[in-house]
Design a protein around this motif. Structure first.
Motif, PDB file in Angstrom:
ATOM      1  N   ASN A   1       1.232  -0.993  -0.123  1.00 41.34           N
ATOM      2  CA  ASN A   1       0.292   0.201  -0.083  1.00 41.34           C
ATOM      3  C   ASN A   1       0.660   1.190   0.225  1.00 41.34           C
ATOM      4  O   ASN A   1       2.069   1.043   0.765  1.00 41.34           O
ATOM      5  CB  ASN A   1      -0.960  -0.117   1.108  1.00 41.34           C
ATOM      6  N   TRP A   2       0.344   2.320  -0.798  1.00 35.74           N
ATOM      7  CA  TRP A   2       0.968   3.368  -0.730  1.00 35.74           C
ATOM      8  C   TRP A   2      -0.544   4.856  -0.340  1.00 35.74           C
ATOM      9  O   TRP A   2      -1.014   4.130  -1.426  1.00 35.74           O
ATOM     10  CB  TRP A   2       2.044   3.587  -2.039  1.00 35.74           C
ATOM     11  N   VAL A   3       0.199   6.009   0.601  1.00 36.64           N
ATOM     12  CA  VAL A   3      -0.409   6.926   0.723  1.00 36.64           C
ATOM     13  C   VAL A   3      -0.273   7.607  -0.388  1.00 36.64           C
ATOM     14  O   VAL A   3       0.348   7.836  -0.048  1.00 36.64           O
ATOM     15  CB  VAL A   3      -0.999   6.891   1.983  1.00 36.64           C
ATOM     16  N   ARG A   4      -1.317   8.604  -1.062  1.00 33.19           N
ATOM     17  CA  ARG A   4      -0.747  10.121  -1.748  1.00 33.19           C
ATOM     18  C   ARG A   4      -0.668  10.775  -1.267  1.00 33.19           C
ATOM     19  O   ARG A   4      -1.338  11.385  -0.171  1.00 33.19           O
ATOM     20  CB  ARG A   4      -1.910   9.722  -2.643  1.00 33.19           C
ATOM     21  N   LEU A   5       0.627  11.347  -1.838  1.00 33.74           N
ATOM     22  CA  LEU A   5       0.640  12.993  -0.760  1.00 33.74           C
ATOM     23  C   LEU A   5       0.631  13.739  -2.269  1.00 33.74           C
ATOM     24  O   LEU A   5       1.991  13.367  -3.006  1.00 33.74           O
ATOM     25  CB  LEU A   5       1.569  13.416  -0.122  1.00 33.74           C
ATOM     26  N   GLY A   6       0.339  14.530  -2.834  1.00 31.75           N
ATOM     27  CA  GLY A   6       0.350  15.663  -4.320  1.00 31.75           C
ATOM     28  C   GLY A   6      -0.291  17.224  -4.146  1.00 31.75           C
ATOM     29  O   GLY A   6      -0.515  17.439  -2.803  1.00 31.75           O
ATOM     30  N   GLY A   7      -0.787  17.855  -5.133  1.00 31.01           N
ATOM     31  CA  GLY A   7      -0.401  18.926  -4.790  1.00 31.01           C
ATOM     32  C   GLY A   7       0.117  19.841  -5.025  1.00 31.01           C
ATOM     33  O   GLY A   7       1.651  19.442  -5.637  1.00 31.01           O
ATOM     34  N   PRO A   8       0.881  21.023  -4.682  1.00 32.76           N
ATOM     35  CA  PRO A   8       1.286  22.530  -4.514  1.00 32.76           C
ATOM     36  C   PRO A   8       2.305  21.659  -3.828  1.00 32.76           C
ATOM     37  O   PRO A   8       1.579  21.492  -2.342  1.00 32.76           O
ATOM     38  CB  PRO A   8       0.220  23.589  -4.737  1.00 32.76           C
ATOM     39  N   PRO A   9       3.029  22.650  -3.305  1.00 31.91           N
ATOM     40  CA  PRO A   9       4.335  22.845  -3.502  1.00 31.91           C
ATOM     41  C   PRO A   9       3.471  22.795  -1.265  1.00 31.91           C
ATOM     42  O   PRO A   9       2.999  23.529  -1.252  1.00 31.91           O
ATOM     43  CB  PRO A   9       5.418  23.523  -3.535  1.00 31.91           C
ATOM     44  N   PHE A  10       4.444  22.503  -0.542  1.00 28.11           N
ATOM     45  CA  PHE A  10       3.953  22.968   1.203  1.00 28.11           C
ATOM     46  C   PHE A  10       4.847  24.111   1.119  1.00 28.11           C
ATOM     47  O   PHE A  10       6.337  24.373   0.618  1.00 28.11           O
ATOM     48  CB  PHE A  10       4.943  21.688   2.060  1.00 28.11           C
ATOM     49  N   ILE A  11       4.296  25.089   2.142  1.00 30.93           N
ATOM     50  CA  ILE A  11       4.539  25.907   2.802  1.00 30.93           C
ATOM     51  C   ILE A  11       4.876  25.697   3.924  1.00 30.93           C
ATOM     52  O   ILE A  11       3.316  25.525   4.525  1.00 30.93           O
ATOM     53  CB  ILE A  11       4.502  27.190   2.185  1.00 30.93           C
ATOM     54  N   SER A  12       5.414  26.089   4.245  1.00 34.11           N
ATOM     55  CA  SER A  12       6.309  26.397   6.076  1.00 34.11           C
ATOM     56  C   SER A  12       7.352  27.048   6.138  1.00 34.11           C
ATOM     57  O   SER A  12       8.476  26.586   5.807  1.00 34.11           O
ATOM     58  CB  SER A  12       6.573  25.118   6.765  1.00 34.11           C
ATOM     59  N   GLN A  13       7.485  27.950   7.374  1.00 35.82           N
ATOM     60  CA  GLN A  13       8.333  28.075   7.918  1.00 35.82           C
ATOM     61  C   GLN A  13       8.403  27.634   9.778  1.00 35.82           C
ATOM     62  O   GLN A  13       9.858  28.333  10.024  1.00 35.82           O
ATOM     63  CB  GLN A  13       8.195  29.440   8.353  1.00 35.82           C
TER      64      GLN A  13
END
Length: 383
Positions: free
Chosen positions: A134-146
Motif C-alpha cells: 500500500n501507498w498513501v498519496r501526497l500530491g498537490g502544490p508545494p508545501f509552505i512552512s517556516q
C-alpha cells in the motif's frame, strides 16, 4: 438502615486532582495517546472536555487491517478531527501510522491532515505505511512552512509538486523509504540531510535533485532511472548504491554491449535528460567521503562522464581536495570499472596505498575482447 449509610445519589464524586495542573501539561500528557484514544478523554471530567483539541502532537494510529469500511471510518475520523480541533493551537509533531488496508475503495486521506498540520506550525511530519503493498498519496502544490524541520515518509506515493521545498526554509532533514516518486524535481535551498532508500523513481523522465546546502546524501537500492544530482558544494558524505536501475538497456546481462545510437539509455542521440549530462559525479565531486556501489549491469553508462569520450589529461575530474582515499569495489571488472579507475587515477590529490590488483595491470588492450569474456573477476581497487 444505619445512619452512616447513604444512597447512591448522595455519594460525592472523587476529587479531580488534575484540576490543579495547567492545561499545557495535560495536553502534553494526552498527546502521547493515539488521537482516536485522546479524544475519548473528554469523558473523564468536565475539565477534560476540550483538552484534546489543543494537544501539541497528533498521532493517527491504524495498525490493524482496514477493509473498505475501515478506511472510510478512518477518513471520517480525520475529517472530524480537523474540523473540531482548535486551529489556533500549535502542532509540534504530526504522525501517521497505517498498516495494511484494502485498496479497492478510497485510500487514507492524509494529505489534508499534513497541510493542516503545516498551517499549525508543525516541526516534524512523519507518515508511515507498514505494508509493502500500500501507498498513501501526497500530491498537490508545494508545501509552505517556516517551521517544518524534518519530514519522514514511508510507502508514500509522491505526486505533483510536493517535493518542491523551496518554501520550507527551516527544513533540514528528509527521509524517504519505499516511496513512489513521480516528481521531476526534488529541490530545497536549505536541506542538509537527504536519505532515499528502496524508492522507485518514475521511469518516464529522470528526476533532478537540487540541494546546494546538502551535507549528507544517501541514495540506496532505488528502482527506475537514477536521479541527476546537481551541484552540492557543501557535501561531506555521500553513499550511493544502485540496485534495479533502469539506466541500462539489458543487453549487458547477455554478455554484450549496446552500440545503438538511438538507445535511450546508451546512445549518443538519446533524450537530453537521459544521456547528455553527467548524472552523479558532477553533484558529488565536492564530497569529503564518497561511497559508490552498483550491481553488475545496473550502473548508468553516463554516471561518470559527459557525452563523448573523456580525456583525464585535458579535463581532470573536479573532486574535492579533501578527498584522499577512494575505494572501488566490483564484482566484475568490465570496461566501465576500468574507466572509473582511470578517471579517478587522473586526480592529483589521491594518496597512493597498496592495492590488491595494481591499476597498471589493467590497460586498455585488456578490454578489447572483453565482450566475449565470460569469467567473472572479483576484487577491490583502492586509490
Amino acid at each position: 438502615m444505619l445512619q452512616e449509610e447513604r444512597t447512591v445519589n448522595e455519594i460525592e464524586p472523587p476529587e479531580d486532582r488534575t484540576r490543579t495542573l495547567p492545561d499545557e501539561i495535560l495536553e502534553h500528557v494526552i498527546s502521547f495517546l493515539p488521537a482516536q484514544e485522546a479524544v475519548q478523554t473528554c469523558v473523564l471530567a468536565k475539565h477534560w472536555c476540550h483538552l484534546w483539541k489543543s494537544m501539541p502532537t497528533l498521532r493517527i494510529i491504524a495498525n490493524e487491517w482496514l477493509d473498505e469500511e475501515g478506511v472510510k471510518k478512518l477518513n471520517m475520523f480525520i475529517k472530524s478531527l480537523l474540523l473540531k480541533r482548535n486551529n489556533s493551537a500549535q502542532i509540534d509533531v504530526c504522525e501517521v501510522e497505517i498498516g495494511e488496508y484494502s485498496d479497492y475503495g478510497d485510500d487514507p486521506q492524509v494529505d489534508q491532515l499534513v497541510r493542516d498540520a503545516l498551517l499549525c506550525q508543525a516541526r516534524i511530519i512523519r507518515i508511515t505505511v507498514s505494508s509493502e503493498f500500500n501507498w498513501v498519496r501526497l500530491g498537490g502544490p508545494p508545501f509552505i512552512s517556516q517551521h517544518l524541520t524534518r519530514l519522514e515518509l514511508t510507502q508514500v506515493d509522491l505526486q505533483d509538486d510536493v517535493l518542491d521545498y523551496s518554501s520550507c526554509l527551516a527544513l533540514k532533514n528528509i527521509l524517504m523509504r519505499g516511496c513512489f516518486i513521480q516528481n521531476k524535481n526534488i529541490s530545497s535551498q536549505f536541506l542538509e540531510e537527504l536519505t532515499i532508500i528502496n524508492c522507485t523513481f518514475h521511469s518516464h523522465g529522470r528526476a533532478h535533485i537540487s540541494a546546494p546546502s546538502l551535507v549528507r546524501l544517501e541514495l540506496v537500492d532505488c528502482d527506475g532511472a537514477t536521479p541527476m544530482i546537481e551541484g552540492m558544494p557543501s557535501l561531506i558524505k555521500a553513499t550511493i548504491r544502485l540496485y534495479g536501475s533502469e539506466d541500462v538497456c539489458g543487453k549487458e546481462e547477455f554478455g554484450g554491449t549496446c552500440s545503438t545510437v538511438i538507445c535511450h539509455n546508451c546512445g549518443s542521440l538519446s533524450n537530453e535528460d537521459f544521456n547528455r549530462h553527467c548524472v552523479l559525479m558532477k553533484g558529488l565531486s565536492g564530497a569529503e567521503s564518497l561511497e559508490l556501489m552498483a550491481e553488475s549491469g545496473v550502473a548508468p553508462d553516463n554516471w561518470d562522464e559527459m557525452e563523448g569520450s573523456y580525456d583525464p589529461s585535458a579535463q581532470p575530474l573536479a573532486l574535492s581536495k579533501k578527498l584522499k582515499l577512494v575505494e572501488i569495489h566490483y564484482d566484475e571488472l568490465d570496461r566501465r570499472v576500468h574507466n572509473v579507475i582511470r578517471i579517478m587515477k587522473s586526480h592529483p590529490n589521491f594518496e597512493e596505498v597498496n592495492d590488491e590488483e595494481p591499476f597498471e595491470n589493467f590497460q586498455e588492450q585488456d578490454f578489447e575482447d572483453f565482450d566475449q569474456q565470460q569469467e567473472t573477476e572479483q576484487g577491490k581497487y583502492i586509490l
